[in-house]
Scaffold this active site. Sequence first.
Site, PDB file in Angstrom:
ATOM      1  N   CYS A   2      28.799  45.329  27.287  1.00  0.00           N
ATOM      2  CA  CYS A   2      28.576  45.448  28.727  1.00  0.00           C
ATOM      3  C   CYS A   2      28.116  44.081  29.208  1.00  0.00           C
ATOM      4  CB  CYS A   2      27.481  46.457  29.031  1.00  0.00           C
ATOM      5  SG  CYS A   2      27.794  48.074  28.313  1.00  0.00           S
ATOM      6  N   ARG A  28      33.639  41.884  30.556  1.00  0.00           N
ATOM      7  CA  ARG A  28      32.890  42.474  29.447  1.00  0.00           C
ATOM      8  C   ARG A  28      32.866  44.001  29.521  1.00  0.00           C
ATOM      9  NH1 ARG A  28      29.515  38.971  26.736  1.00  0.00           N
ATOM     10  NH2 ARG A  28      28.265  40.738  26.088  1.00  0.00           N
ATOM     11  N   TRP A  75      30.756  49.058  29.748  1.00  0.00           N
ATOM     12  CA  TRP A  75      31.876  49.457  28.875  1.00  0.00           C
ATOM     13  C   TRP A  75      31.290  50.551  28.011  1.00  0.00           C
ATOM     14  CZ3 TRP A  75      36.962  48.392  28.375  1.00  0.00           C
ATOM     15  CH2 TRP A  75      37.603  48.746  27.180  1.00  0.00           C
ATOM     16  N   ASN A 101      22.680  45.924  27.270  1.00  0.00           N
ATOM     17  CA  ASN A 101      23.955  45.740  26.579  1.00  0.00           C
ATOM     18  C   ASN A 101      23.667  45.832  25.094  1.00  0.00           C
ATOM     19  OD1 ASN A 101      26.414  44.843  25.531  1.00  0.00           O
ATOM     20  ND2 ASN A 101      25.798  42.700  25.684  1.00  0.00           N
ATOM     21  N   GLU A 479      50.139  43.196   9.305  1.00  0.00           N
ATOM     22  CA  GLU A 479      49.359  42.799  10.474  1.00  0.00           C
ATOM     23  C   GLU A 479      49.433  41.280  10.687  1.00  0.00           C
ATOM     24  OE1 GLU A 479      48.302  44.172  12.940  1.00  0.00           O
ATOM     25  OE2 GLU A 479      46.783  42.893  13.814  1.00  0.00           O
TER      26      GLU A 479
END
Length: 607
Positions: A2, A28, A75, A101, A479
């Site tokens: 966040c 963010r 977030w 956060n 990957e």
Amino acid sequence: MCGIIGCILSSGLVAPILFSGLKRLEYRGYDSAGMATICEGKLYLKKDSGKIDDINARLNFMDMPGSLGIAHTRWATHGAPSRENAHPHLDCSGRIAVVHNGVIENFLELKRELEDRGHRFTSRTDTEVIPHLIEEGVESGLNLYEATLQAVRRLRGSYAIAVISTVEPDKIVCARNESPLIVGIGDGAYYCASDIPAILEYTRNFISMDNGEIAILSLGGVEFRKISSGEIVSKKSFTVDWSVELAEKQGYPHFMLKEIYEQPLSLRNALRLQEQYLDLLSRFIDRGERVFLVACGTSYHACLAASYMFSKIAKVAAFPVVASEFLEQYGDSVGIDDVILAVSQSGETYDVLRAVDHARMKAATVLGLTNTVGSTLTRISRAYIVQQSGPEIGVAATKTFTSQLIVLAQLAMKVANLRGKLSQQESDHLRDSLKSMPEVVNRVLNSCADNVKLLAKRYAKKNLFLFLGRGINVATALEGRLKLLEITYIPSLAFSAAESKHGPISIVEKGVPVIFIAPRDSTRKEIVGNIMEMKARGAEIIALCEEDDGELIGLVDHHIPMPKGVPDILSPIPYVVPLQLFAYYVAVERGLDPDKPRNLAKSVTVP
Ligand code: F6R
């Protein structure tokens, strides 16, 4: 991940500064936002779910009074995006406001304890324990700093917090452990924020807070102290001359590189999952007749690696399936006794959701692993886990891949323990190895970057690459190949090194670079044979191998030294890192923008 910001001004309104800071921090997190200010002894609060501009259009942050305040862009990690779960969070009395956060690991036990003492909670967040803990300190006669200090000493996990209170309306107290936090010093103004760009418009003079520090901001200055001892710490300020754009990338030229370097932190966050959700998912998996691991792209590679983890340690056959093929491949046979674990960073990938819908219709149990709380996947799964990587801006998935791997490894381990497949010693060893992953990746990042950059320079003009591995590192090879081809557009192949002789070796000729993922695992003898057969055709061999693997180092043209002693099932986590960097540097060498590969979108929500 966040974003937080706080500000005290000697005169004028703080709201426009907090709002512009929120806009800069939006990268963010952007599922909800909020602001609290203090004016004439009263606390004002506005918050809601949604994008910052939309919330502002509804609530008008700009009319919040006062010259001191804090703000947050979220977030979600604990609790879906909603007004209740948006920050700032308040104590029972509404006098203390906190933005945070990070992830508080022990919030459930703290919450229970606080509820037993009569505190009322209004959200499902981990953060809300903090204002209530501070409230208890203030009630017992401590000042805001002392009460915050006492509160953060009770927290386990990561945090960057900023606290304001009508009890002392002229201060912001902030504290940091593992989540980023900087202090800015302006003209008649003090700021704190998750990162420099949030306040770069207002000051270029900063002090970084270190882990375990608490700071008290007032118009009289900033004082830093150690959380452990309360001792004063003297700190030096520094001046930043970056552009705002560069600052958003924290000095990295691209988000992709920033996100690659963020992996030690995102892995630590992925090790802080709530046990009860891991327990829940592992019980469902344990009960499944068949287990399907369903995903696309990079997330599919995580599933492929996970199938080895589940088999090797939990003795569970888990079938990795590319989501777009699930219906054709298993749609008719999937049923009530099956478990589908859908893995999707965005939680919105069309093919994944389609597979999940079908599985639900056939009454199978659907589980989710995602990075996005509130995504469709979280809404339609019976149970889900959030990997807590924070938003990934670069189109190429990097930090979200290693986080998926470490979450899946934890799940495999839980199932193994449920089934009694691991001895105490094996279990302890694996747990210690999991915990060491952030540090192992940190070491790889520090030790391999220069070497990888040189190799990228040397090979950037090649028009074909091969990536080969065996066992679980077939997933790593796939990957590595995907990273290279999606951002450099160089055609490349990846497959189990064992498959070479069944066809692909015909493509190899003098000078073709072949990258081997070659840890000292159970496939080691065969890998040496595969290297020999490639060498015999004139290939140039680059091996990722253990740093003291003299035999292999002697055989190959170039090697990237990797740490020793990583258990097989965790090896894709560190071994993919040089491949991410390689793709990145080859793209840069070819003059391409790694953050914006052509024809690709971050989230594929269409068929
Ligand atoms: C590659 C990449 C894609 C995604 C894929 C699935 O770097 O990012 O291959 O992994 O589109 O996306 P999610 O995980 O959001 O379902």
